[in-house]
Design a protein around this motif. Structure first.
Motif, short mmCIF file in Angstrom:
data_model
loop_
_atom_site.label_atom_id
_atom_site.label_comp_id
_atom_site.label_asym_id
_atom_site.label_seq_id
_atom_site.Cartn_x
_atom_site.Cartn_y
_atom_site.Cartn_z
N MET A 57 -10.46 6.87 7.88
CA MET A 57 -9.07 7.26 8.06
C MET A 57 -8.81 8.53 7.27
O MET A 57 -9.15 8.60 6.09
N GLU A 58 -8.19 9.47 7.92
CA GLU A 58 -7.82 10.70 7.23
C GLU A 58 -6.53 10.46 6.45
O GLU A 58 -5.60 9.85 6.96
N ARG A 59 -6.48 10.94 5.22
CA ARG A 59 -5.31 10.72 4.37
C ARG A 59 -4.44 11.96 4.38
O ARG A 59 -4.72 12.93 3.69
N ILE A 60 -3.39 11.91 5.19
CA ILE A 60 -2.45 13.03 5.33
C ILE A 60 -1.12 12.58 4.77
O ILE A 60 -0.63 11.50 5.11
N GLY A 61 -0.52 13.42 3.92
CA GLY A 61 0.78 13.09 3.36
C GLY A 61 1.86 13.03 4.43
O GLY A 61 1.79 13.73 5.42
N PRO A 62 2.84 12.16 4.23
CA PRO A 62 3.94 12.05 5.19
C PRO A 62 4.72 13.36 5.30
O PRO A 62 4.76 14.15 4.35
N PRO A 63 5.33 13.61 6.46
CA PRO A 63 6.09 14.85 6.66
C PRO A 63 7.34 14.88 5.78
O PRO A 63 7.90 13.83 5.46
N LEU A 64 7.73 16.05 5.40
CA LEU A 64 8.95 16.20 4.60
C LEU A 64 10.19 16.20 5.48
O LEU A 64 11.30 16.03 4.98
N THR A 65 10.00 16.42 6.76
CA THR A 65 11.08 16.32 7.73
C THR A 65 10.55 15.53 8.92
O THR A 65 9.34 15.42 9.12
N GLY A 66 11.42 14.98 9.68
CA GLY A 66 11.01 14.20 10.84
C GLY A 66 11.99 13.08 11.07
O GLY A 66 12.80 12.75 10.20
N ASP A 67 11.90 12.49 12.25
CA ASP A 67 12.83 11.40 12.53
C ASP A 67 12.37 10.13 11.81
O ASP A 67 11.28 10.07 11.22
N GLU A 68 13.20 9.12 11.88
CA GLU A 68 12.93 7.88 11.14
C GLU A 68 11.61 7.24 11.54
O GLU A 68 10.81 6.86 10.69
N ARG A 69 11.36 7.13 12.82
CA ARG A 69 10.15 6.46 13.28
C ARG A 69 8.90 7.23 12.88
O ARG A 69 7.92 6.65 12.41
N GLU A 70 8.93 8.54 13.05
CA GLU A 70 7.79 9.37 12.66
C GLU A 70 7.52 9.24 11.16
O GLU A 70 6.38 9.16 10.72
N THR A 71 8.59 9.19 10.36
CA THR A 71 8.45 9.08 8.91
C THR A 71 7.88 7.73 8.52
O THR A 71 6.97 7.64 7.69
N LEU A 72 8.40 6.65 9.11
CA LEU A 72 7.88 5.31 8.82
C LEU A 72 6.41 5.21 9.21
O LEU A 72 5.58 4.69 8.45
N ARG A 73 6.09 5.69 10.39
CA ARG A 73 4.70 5.66 10.88
C ARG A 73 3.79 6.44 9.93
O ARG A 73 2.70 5.98 9.58
N ALA A 74 4.23 7.61 9.49
CA ALA A 74 3.41 8.45 8.61
C ALA A 74 3.21 7.81 7.24
O ALA A 74 2.11 7.85 6.68
N PHE A 75 4.26 7.21 6.68
CA PHE A 75 4.11 6.55 5.38
C PHE A 75 3.19 5.35 5.48
O PHE A 75 2.37 5.12 4.59
N LEU A 76 3.29 4.59 6.56
CA LEU A 76 2.41 3.44 6.74
C LEU A 76 0.96 3.91 6.86
O LEU A 76 0.07 3.36 6.20
N ASP A 77 0.72 4.94 7.65
CA ASP A 77 -0.64 5.46 7.79
C ASP A 77 -1.16 6.05 6.47
O ASP A 77 -2.34 5.93 6.15
N TYR A 78 -0.28 6.68 5.71
CA TYR A 78 -0.67 7.22 4.40
C TYR A 78 -1.16 6.10 3.48
O TYR A 78 -2.19 6.22 2.81
N HIS A 79 -0.43 5.00 3.47
CA HIS A 79 -0.83 3.88 2.61
C HIS A 79 -2.09 3.19 3.11
O HIS A 79 -2.92 2.75 2.31
N ARG A 80 -2.24 3.11 4.43
CA ARG A 80 -3.49 2.56 4.97
C ARG A 80 -4.67 3.42 4.51
O ARG A 80 -5.70 2.91 4.08
N ALA A 81 -4.50 4.73 4.63
CA ALA A 81 -5.58 5.66 4.25
C ALA A 81 -5.84 5.62 2.75
O ALA A 81 -6.98 5.80 2.31
N THR A 82 -4.81 5.37 1.97
CA THR A 82 -4.99 5.28 0.51
C THR A 82 -5.88 4.10 0.16
O THR A 82 -6.78 4.21 -0.68
N LEU A 83 -5.67 2.95 0.82
CA LEU A 83 -6.52 1.80 0.55
C LEU A 83 -7.97 2.10 0.92
O LEU A 83 -8.89 1.80 0.14
N ALA A 84 -8.18 2.74 2.06
CA ALA A 84 -9.54 3.10 2.47
C ALA A 84 -10.16 4.06 1.45
O ALA A 84 -11.33 3.93 1.08
N TRP A 85 -9.38 5.02 0.99
CA TRP A 85 -9.86 6.01 0.02
C TRP A 85 -10.26 5.35 -1.30
O TRP A 85 -11.27 5.72 -1.90
N LYS A 86 -9.50 4.34 -1.73
CA LYS A 86 -9.82 3.64 -2.97
C LYS A 86 -11.17 2.93 -2.89
O LYS A 86 -11.80 2.65 -3.91
#
Length: 166
Positions: free
Chosen positions: A1-30
């Motif tokens: 999983m690529e670890r990309i930081g969540p966007p600083l702008t975006g709609d609610e769904r895009e932001t939620l999706r990005a934060f969830l993917d960020y945390h998924r990628a963080t666990l993989a990275w650890k």
């Protein structure tokens, strides 16, 4: 999983999706670069908590909230015949391949279910709460669950090889 930081702008769904993917990628990275033995190393007795146990647990969490709850699928637990979420934490006989294959498959299902949902306002009945909950709440709950466990992963990883950072 690529670890990309969540966007600083975006709609609610895009932001939620990005934060969830960020945390998924963080666990993989650890878990990156560690052997099965290192991934299974427990935190401290009597706890069986390990990095591999966290991956297994999050596979159960993804499966429960997206497939069972939101999608209404009648599925068993991945690592328990008695519907015990805690069983996933005991990774004493687990391998990276087994745990990551299951977790990544559940993440893929979760992404598909989320993408197919008409809106964040879609609801499903949560038996343990005896109430309806929205996709929005489920996504926030998963972000919270990952964030909490990624804190555990920080300490577990540092105990294995001294690596730090989020």
């Amino acid at each position: 999983m690529e670890r990309i930081g969540p966007p600083l702008t975006g709609d609610e769904r895009e932001t939620l999706r990005a934060f969830l993917d960020y945390h998924r990628a963080t666990l993989a990275w650890k878990c990156e670069g560690l052997t099965d033995e290192e991934l299974r190393r427990p935190s401290m007795p009597p706890s069986t908590l390990s990095l591999l146990g966290l991956v297994r647990h999050m596979g159960e969490v993804e499966r429960h909230w997206f497939r069972r709850t939101l999608n209404g699928e009648d599925l068993p637990h991945l690592w328990s015949d008695t519907h015990d979420f805690q069983a996933a934490y005991d990774a004493s006989g687990a391998t990276r391949e087994e745990a990551f294959t299951a977790w990544e498959a559940e993440v893929a299902h979760a992404r598909r279910i989320e993408a197919a949902a008409e809106s964040l306002d879609v609801t499903a009945y949560v038996a343990s709460w005896k109430e309806e909950a929205s996709l929005r709440l489920v996504m926030l709950h998963l972000i919270h669950e990952y964030a909490r466990h990624n804190g555990h992963a920080d300490f577990l990883r540092q105990a294995v090889d001294g690596a730090t950072g989020a």
